[in-house]
Scaffold this motif. Structure first.
Motif, PDB file in Angstrom:
ATOM      1  N   PHE A  34       0.816  -1.201   0.000  1.00 57.70           N
ATOM      2  CA  PHE A  34       0.000   0.000   0.000  1.00 57.70           C
ATOM      3  C   PHE A  34       0.858   1.263   0.000  1.00 57.70           C
ATOM      4  CE2 PHE A  34       0.438  -1.098   4.471  1.00 57.70           C
ATOM      5  CZ  PHE A  34       0.773   0.106   5.061  1.00 57.70           C
ATOM      6  N   GLY A  35       2.159   1.109  -0.102  1.00 62.01           N
ATOM      7  CA  GLY A  35       3.067   2.251  -0.197  1.00 62.01           C
ATOM      8  C   GLY A  35       3.845   2.197  -1.499  1.00 62.01           C
ATOM      9  N   TYR A  36       4.593   3.237  -1.759  1.00 60.44           N
ATOM     10  CA  TYR A  36       5.399   3.273  -2.973  1.00 60.44           C
ATOM     11  C   TYR A  36       6.702   3.996  -2.681  1.00 60.44           C
ATOM     12  CZ  TYR A  36       6.422   3.134  -7.909  1.00 60.44           C
ATOM     13  OH  TYR A  36       6.985   2.840  -9.114  1.00 60.44           O
ATOM     14  N   ASN A  37       7.829   3.367  -3.018  1.00 63.45           N
ATOM     15  CA  ASN A  37       9.149   3.954  -2.835  1.00 63.45           C
ATOM     16  C   ASN A  37       9.565   4.592  -4.158  1.00 63.45           C
ATOM     17  OD1 ASN A  37      11.964   4.381  -2.729  1.00 63.45           O
ATOM     18  ND2 ASN A  37      12.184   2.776  -1.173  1.00 63.45           N
ATOM     19  N   LEU A  38       9.569   5.926  -4.185  1.00 63.31           N
ATOM     20  CA  LEU A  38       9.906   6.640  -5.418  1.00 63.31           C
ATOM     21  C   LEU A  38      11.373   6.461  -5.796  1.00 63.31           C
ATOM     22  CD1 LEU A  38       7.915   9.942  -4.837  1.00 63.31           C
ATOM     23  CD2 LEU A  38       7.345   8.055  -6.378  1.00 63.31           C
ATOM     24  N   THR A  39      12.255   6.338  -4.806  1.00 61.00           N
ATOM     25  CA  THR A  39      13.683   6.179  -5.074  1.00 61.00           C
ATOM     26  C   THR A  39      13.974   4.864  -5.790  1.00 61.00           C
ATOM     27  OG1 THR A  39      14.179   7.457  -3.100  1.00 61.00           O
ATOM     28  CG2 THR A  39      15.972   6.161  -4.020  1.00 61.00           C
ATOM     29  N   PHE A  46       4.316  -4.561   2.071  1.00 67.70           N
ATOM     30  CA  PHE A  46       3.511  -5.769   1.897  1.00 67.70           C
ATOM     31  C   PHE A  46       3.673  -6.645   3.137  1.00 67.70           C
ATOM     32  CE2 PHE A  46       7.690  -6.930   0.507  1.00 67.70           C
ATOM     33  CZ  PHE A  46       7.847  -8.209   0.979  1.00 67.70           C
ATOM     34  N   LEU A  47       2.814  -7.630   3.287  1.00 63.17           N
ATOM     35  CA  LEU A  47       2.884  -8.535   4.431  1.00 63.17           C
ATOM     36  C   LEU A  47       2.412  -9.912   3.998  1.00 63.17           C
ATOM     37  CD1 LEU A  47       3.233  -9.057   7.496  1.00 63.17           C
ATOM     38  CD2 LEU A  47       0.864  -8.347   7.758  1.00 63.17           C
ATOM     39  N   GLU A  48       3.215 -10.941   4.302  1.00 59.89           N
ATOM     40  CA  GLU A  48       2.850 -12.341   4.081  1.00 59.89           C
ATOM     41  C   GLU A  48       3.200 -13.124   5.340  1.00 59.89           C
ATOM     42  OE1 GLU A  48       4.077 -12.440  -0.642  1.00 59.89           O
ATOM     43  OE2 GLU A  48       4.986 -13.832   0.749  1.00 59.89           O
ATOM     44  N   GLU A  49       2.216 -13.771   5.918  1.00 56.98           N
ATOM     45  CA  GLU A  49       2.439 -14.587   7.123  1.00 56.98           C
ATOM     46  C   GLU A  49       1.872 -15.985   6.892  1.00 56.98           C
ATOM     47  OE1 GLU A  49       2.201 -11.831  10.979  1.00 56.98           O
ATOM     48  OE2 GLU A  49       0.314 -11.996   9.891  1.00 56.98           O
ATOM     49  N   ARG A  50       2.590 -16.995   7.373  1.00 53.54           N
ATOM     50  CA  ARG A  50       2.156 -18.383   7.322  1.00 53.54           C
ATOM     51  C   ARG A  50       2.503 -19.042   8.653  1.00 53.54           C
ATOM     52  NH1 ARG A  50       1.364 -15.962   3.307  1.00 53.54           N
ATOM     53  NH2 ARG A  50       1.698 -16.524   1.137  1.00 53.54           N
ATOM     54  N   ALA A  51       1.619 -19.892   9.141  1.00 54.50           N
ATOM     55  CA  ALA A  51       1.896 -20.637  10.371  1.00 54.50           C
ATOM     56  C   ALA A  51       1.184 -21.987  10.296  1.00 54.50           C
ATOM     57  CB  ALA A  51       1.432 -19.861  11.589  1.00 54.50           C
ATOM     58  N   ARG A  75       7.327 -15.245   8.163  1.00 54.20           N
ATOM     59  CA  ARG A  75       6.767 -13.918   7.955  1.00 54.20           C
ATOM     60  C   ARG A  75       7.697 -13.168   6.998  1.00 54.20           C
ATOM     61  NH1 ARG A  75       5.111  -9.171  12.220  1.00 54.20           N
ATOM     62  NH2 ARG A  75       4.232  -7.857  10.599  1.00 54.20           N
ATOM     63  N   ARG A  76       7.101 -12.566   5.970  1.00 61.04           N
ATOM     64  CA  ARG A  76       7.856 -11.797   5.013  1.00 61.04           C
ATOM     65  C   ARG A  76       7.211 -10.425   4.881  1.00 61.04           C
ATOM     66  NH1 ARG A  76       9.324 -11.834  -0.965  1.00 61.04           N
ATOM     67  NH2 ARG A  76       7.097 -11.869  -1.303  1.00 61.04           N
ATOM     68  N   THR A  77       7.998  -9.398   5.091  1.00 63.36           N
ATOM     69  CA  THR A  77       7.478  -8.043   5.021  1.00 63.36           C
ATOM     70  C   THR A  77       8.624  -7.068   4.809  1.00 63.36           C
ATOM     71  OG1 THR A  77       6.129  -6.371   6.121  1.00 63.36           O
ATOM     72  CG2 THR A  77       7.570  -7.683   7.515  1.00 63.36           C
ATOM     73  N   ASP A  78       8.324  -5.887   4.422  1.00 65.12           N
ATOM     74  CA  ASP A  78       9.365  -4.855   4.338  1.00 65.12           C
ATOM     75  C   ASP A  78       9.029  -3.667   5.229  1.00 65.12           C
ATOM     76  OD1 ASP A  78       7.291  -3.755   2.917  1.00 65.12           O
ATOM     77  OD2 ASP A  78       8.504  -3.088   1.228  1.00 65.12           O
TER      78      ASP A  78
END
Length: 79
Positions: A34-39, A46-51, A75-78
């Motif tokens: 839901f964000g954007y890095n102009l650089t 983003f967010l991805e979680e698995r358990a 868990r994968r996210t930035d």
């Protein structure tokens, strides 16, 4: 939902015999960026979680009960 977000979870248990039972559970959650890095010129946040979790119950007698369990999570996210 917003940003293509969703959460799914499931649980199941059953007896395999008079002395053995199993239980399994799973969880998954995803949300698109839901964000954007102009650089870097790319979408961010983003967010991805698995358990996952599982258990096995052995009850060979009324006086002995053995439970084996294991779980895995990622868990994968930035953010």
């Amino acid at each position: 939902g917003n940003y293509d977000a969703y959460v799914v979870s499931a649980y199941a248990s059953t007896g395999l015999s008079d002395t053995v039972a199993v239980a399994l559970s799973a969880y998954r959650s995803d949300r698109d960026s839901f964000g954007y890095n102009l650089t870097l010129n790319e979408r961010t946040q983003f967010l991805e979680e698995r358990a996952y979790r599982g258990k096995i119950l052995f009850k060979p007698s009324d006086r002995l009960r053995i439970t084996l369990s294991g779980d895995y999570q990622t868990r994968r996210t930035d953010m």
